[in-house]
Write a protein that holds these residues in place. Structure first.
Motif, short mmCIF file in Angstrom:
data_model
loop_
_atom_site.label_atom_id
_atom_site.label_comp_id
_atom_site.label_asym_id
_atom_site.label_seq_id
_atom_site.Cartn_x
_atom_site.Cartn_y
_atom_site.Cartn_z
N ARG C 253 24.09 -36.88 -51.03
CA ARG C 253 23.14 -35.86 -51.45
C ARG C 253 23.80 -34.49 -51.51
NH1 ARG C 253 18.81 -32.75 -50.00
NH2 ARG C 253 19.55 -32.54 -47.87
N MET C 254 24.99 -34.37 -50.99
CA MET C 254 25.69 -33.09 -50.94
C MET C 254 27.18 -33.36 -50.78
SD MET C 254 24.68 -32.08 -47.00
CE MET C 254 22.96 -32.50 -47.31
N GLY C 255 27.96 -32.31 -50.74
CA GLY C 255 29.39 -32.48 -50.51
C GLY C 255 29.67 -32.80 -49.05
N TYR C 257 31.68 -31.32 -47.03
CA TYR C 257 31.78 -30.16 -46.17
C TYR C 257 30.39 -29.69 -45.74
CZ TYR C 257 33.34 -25.56 -44.52
OH TYR C 257 33.59 -24.44 -43.76
N SER C 258 29.47 -29.62 -46.68
CA SER C 258 28.10 -29.24 -46.34
C SER C 258 27.53 -30.18 -45.30
CB SER C 258 27.20 -29.30 -47.58
OG SER C 258 27.58 -28.33 -48.52
N GLU C 281 25.30 -20.07 -48.04
CA GLU C 281 25.17 -20.43 -49.45
C GLU C 281 26.54 -20.69 -50.05
OE1 GLU C 281 21.52 -18.60 -51.70
OE2 GLU C 281 22.74 -16.97 -50.86
N PRO C 282 26.65 -21.64 -50.99
CA PRO C 282 25.63 -22.49 -51.58
C PRO C 282 25.55 -23.87 -50.93
CG PRO C 282 27.60 -22.69 -52.88
CD PRO C 282 27.93 -21.83 -51.68
N MET C 283 25.89 -23.99 -49.67
CA MET C 283 25.79 -25.31 -49.04
C MET C 283 24.34 -25.80 -49.06
SD MET C 283 28.42 -25.47 -45.83
CE MET C 283 28.70 -23.77 -45.34
N ILE C 284 24.19 -27.08 -49.29
CA ILE C 284 22.86 -27.70 -49.27
C ILE C 284 22.51 -28.00 -47.82
CG2 ILE C 284 21.62 -29.81 -49.92
CD1 ILE C 284 23.26 -29.83 -52.53
N THR D 85 29.76 -17.93 -52.37
CA THR D 85 28.64 -17.10 -52.80
C THR D 85 28.53 -15.76 -52.07
OG1 THR D 85 27.53 -19.21 -53.18
CG2 THR D 85 26.20 -17.23 -53.41
N HIS D 114 30.85 -29.35 -53.57
CA HIS D 114 30.49 -30.46 -54.44
C HIS D 114 29.80 -29.92 -55.69
CE1 HIS D 114 28.27 -34.19 -55.51
NE2 HIS D 114 29.35 -34.76 -55.02
N SER D 116 27.19 -30.70 -56.98
CA SER D 116 25.75 -30.52 -56.76
C SER D 116 25.43 -29.16 -56.16
CB SER D 116 25.22 -31.63 -55.84
OG SER D 116 25.83 -31.53 -54.55
N GLU D 117 26.46 -28.49 -55.65
CA GLU D 117 26.26 -27.18 -55.06
C GLU D 117 26.61 -26.03 -56.01
OE1 GLU D 117 27.12 -29.01 -50.62
OE2 GLU D 117 28.76 -28.16 -51.77
#
Lengths: 304, 304, 304, 304
Positions: C253-255, C257-258, C281-284, D85, D114, D116-117
């Motif tokens: 669902r994300m990278g 690292y996030s 930001e921009p981490m999910i 960011t 990623h 997605s980010e």
């Protein structure tokens, strides 16, 4: 022996039976289908022809069949794809015996090979078998790019008669074209989607995988470019780019190559050219939804 | 059939004559040289054995010779290295007929193959030929890493009997070791210079190319690790790391692989094990300075 | 100034408020939490500290807070991470002014920089600011590997006081350790999952991101290794490897690292160390299911 | 605010004094030199402008100077290049305050991010600062390619006003052009050597580093393409390709970037536009032989 003269040279698909033997009647029909469209050559046992999957005998039989149907009308180029020199030489000798008009060899792969060793590789092939030799630059498969310097050196000393460029590096292709004698050294672009750019840069010919399905389109594109009608070439290219989207039907469920080769073969089966869309192991076959999507693409392109 | 049981399993060099035919007496001496040192297995037609350069008949003859000398004393593993499934199957069948005790296959290469297609590849090999099958993880040669998940899945369903790990990814090796049953699934490290770490992590065995030159060293290292004497293992490894520097004798003038294989063969010739240090085309041969450097390395290591 | 002496040096997370300002009380508690566990140093504004996301003022304030709590009990290392020399120098000067005991700088990034230019980069930093300087080898972030030769040259001339190795290349780390004077040149492994191997090779210390959550575990591992109890070190490592799986809670669902940073912060919040798991930001951000999964991992490890 | 309208938008070099401060008079002359040649915009603090080397104050002053000279005649684009960011937002706000007409931001780098980010990154910038925002696709510097899907999504929702494509992926550029509204979404090619191809595909403009030295050439190329005179465009491009060879003067002794930026600045000094060819640390400066080679290239191109 029939001479290379540029133009559209599709990398011929290799039709298989359900037992994964060569489907000879289908290959004969496919060859005729391409010749009828006015292609200028045929490239057998290339990447699109599943060469990496074909045992030696199957490779040889495929070449024999295509050369038989071509019968000297257009040159037949044979991919002699194997890991390094001694193994490639065996394919080269077999290809000559079976009627190839030219050979197409990559840089060595699997065994880590330094660019300083590439010239020896191509020179050994050229010395062993007296046929025009094209270098096949396909870093995605072999893991290394043919440096411009190496190609130019081997063009100048007569080792190479040409280049099939599947590197995607148009800057490198342009540099080779600038530095070689276009009367004797022939460059082919392996791109389906930027074929017009290759010709704009002066490439002699095209080797488009999806040319199996729509050879007329690439022949039109080539002729438009030849007469300098770039608007027509670009318009044809845009149409072919759209059709080329069919390679993505299997995305997410399999690798890109399985999806593309599966789509080409499904399309050829839908067109009635080949009997069976079966691909080699371990490629994942298209499912019914994906097969229907291929046919929808063909219909939208007016081919079905 | 002789069973795999870990230990030191050198990837046997393939001695060639000046005409680049198989040098059978040299290969027999090399095999005996390794057996005398107490190695626990022999890996024929691996990367160190120049497999990517050897025509089929030469590969087969090499396996036949080694299996003949080994005569069941230790298991003989055969590399069945080729681009994709149908071609690999031909090598697998030949290897079984010639006396291999186990097979070692990489992921497909040249043809872009998705990890979702790897299981089908290994399962097809296992189904076709009834021999223990090891996966050979060598991303530098094949362009893709075997995912831990895939290896574990194929260990669990009995497709794979083991892993030869030449990926350099000790984290991945450790994950495989954690998730497989070490009684039935055997892991071999392909590293010459971190062999002690592989054993520290629980690997069953080693496949060190420079083990052709100094098999005693790796046997000592293995035995020290087996009895938990990590100081001794590490000290032996440091000595072997120093010896391993001989692979760099040709750096700058040729590729790393040409330099390493050239150095191994030069060393074997210097030791009187093989007759001729010749390597396959298009590798660049060592020059006199480089050959002398190899001998100096051996002398410094007390091998000469 | 407090001297470096190896050991466990966690890369301190940077707690943020819901407005993404620095959460000073949380950072103070986190620093105390680590010191209480017996860590041997603190690495501020490293990759785990979200350095690449922090505006200059926030970086500086984080260093000030940690240095204040540490108050000379252990050395505080400051990451001075920026694209190239002139920008890095500004961070270096600020870090010295704010109480850093040592500086940690990567190779230049973004601007394509050749290894021949690396020495000038590190020498300029060392000349400008009189603090021990560690090279931070993190090719995944900067796109280039620090060559062993360069590290050794800069160790020998006194430019570098040490290396933080997050390259995953244990062979290279071993070569640096073999070729530098371990009394004056300190190597730290940045691996969470192969920390025992780093110590086995002779590394002086560890910089494990998940040491934020379980500093006691890495301190135990370090002490076991120091006294040569490799079985205990390995057992502790296996336990920590299992805990480390929590970095995967957000996979898909994300990278990566996030997911990892989100999991570290969620874990610290669950342990009551920090107030808020918010990431930059921009981490999910993790969702509720993923947050619950982090807590389940902590519970299984006996930390919660 | 001056609107973007395609055309030639050189990435302006940043002249430095011997102390490596901004050389304001030189930057004023360089800006005038470019405006006099009829360029259609100016891109400040891009990769060619050594943005990765410039401290914040120097970046800001460079923008201020260029915007002052441009004085609304052409739009001034500001590179807001930083790792992620929150740091990019600071540059964005500063650039707007200093007179930028548009902002150019890359994907996040250093911190593994990623795809997605990516949308969150660009949306946060667009939300914070009300200026047209261009995505800068430069995988060689940031380590990731902007996927076509992401660019198209952000074009459709109004986040992005355009793309500066330095990826070398003409297929991707073509896909973006096919799928965006060319009346509102502007694409710029960052290629010096395939600029004609970018225009052939429909790109609105060019951002050629060597346009600092020969802006007239790119303006001619652009106008030829605009009127559909592809033969003239191609001929101009071939001439500029030859000139571009000057970037190789330092090959072998330094990195490609040091050689290229050094050559651009040496050329500008030779032309009398800037006072001093000094480049940022840790770039290796050109030596006298290399400087003479740059001048020879300029002379051969008729520029000197």
């Amino acid at each position: 022996m029939t001479q290379l003269h540029g133009g559209v040279v599709p990398p011929v698909c290799t039709p298989l039976t359900s037992q994964r033997d060569l489907d000879v009647p289908s290959l004969e029909r496919l060859t005729a289908h391409l010749l009828d469209a006015g292609v200028h050559g045929l490239f057998v046992t290339g990447s699109t022809g599943e060469v990496a999957y074909l045992p030696d005998q199957l490779r040889q039989r495929a070449l024999e069949v295509v050369a038989g149907v071509a019968a000297g009308q257009v040159p037949v180029l044979a991919g002699i794809i194997d890991t390094t020199t001694p193994r490639v030489l065996e394919h080269a000798r077999a290809a000559k015996a079976l009627g190839a008009d030219a050979l197409v060899a990559t840089a060595p792969f699997y065994a880590p090979t330094h660019p300083s060793e590439f010239p020896g590789h191509f020179r050994a092939i050229r010395a062993a078998v007296d046929l025009p030799l094209l270098a096949y630059d396909i870093p995605a498969s072999v893991g290394s790019k043919l440096p411009v310097e190496v190609v130019v050196e081997l063009a100048e000393d007569g080792t190479l008669a040409g280049l099939k460029d599947s590197s995607g590096d148009l800057d490198g292709l342009r540099a080779v074209l600038e530095r070689t004698d276009r009367a004797v050294f022939h460059c082919y672009s392996g791109s389906e989607t930027l074929a017009d750019l290759g010709l704009f840069l002066g490439a002699h010919g095209l080797v488009p995988g999806i040319g199996n399905l729509d050879p007329h389109g690439y022949v039109r594109l080539y002729h438009a470019a030849t007469r300098g009608d770039w608007d027509a070439a670009r318009a044809e290219q845009l149409r072919l780019r759209k059709l080329f989207q069919l390679i993505h039907v299997g995305d997410g469920r399999m690798g890109r190559y399985s999806s593309a080769i599966g789509a080409f073969k499904e399309g050829l089966a839908a067109l009635g050219v080949i009997a069976n869309p079966v691909t080699s192991e371990p490629m994942i076959p298209l499912d019914d939804t994906e097969r229907a999507a291929v046919r929808a693409h063909l219909a939208e392109a007016g081919l079905l």
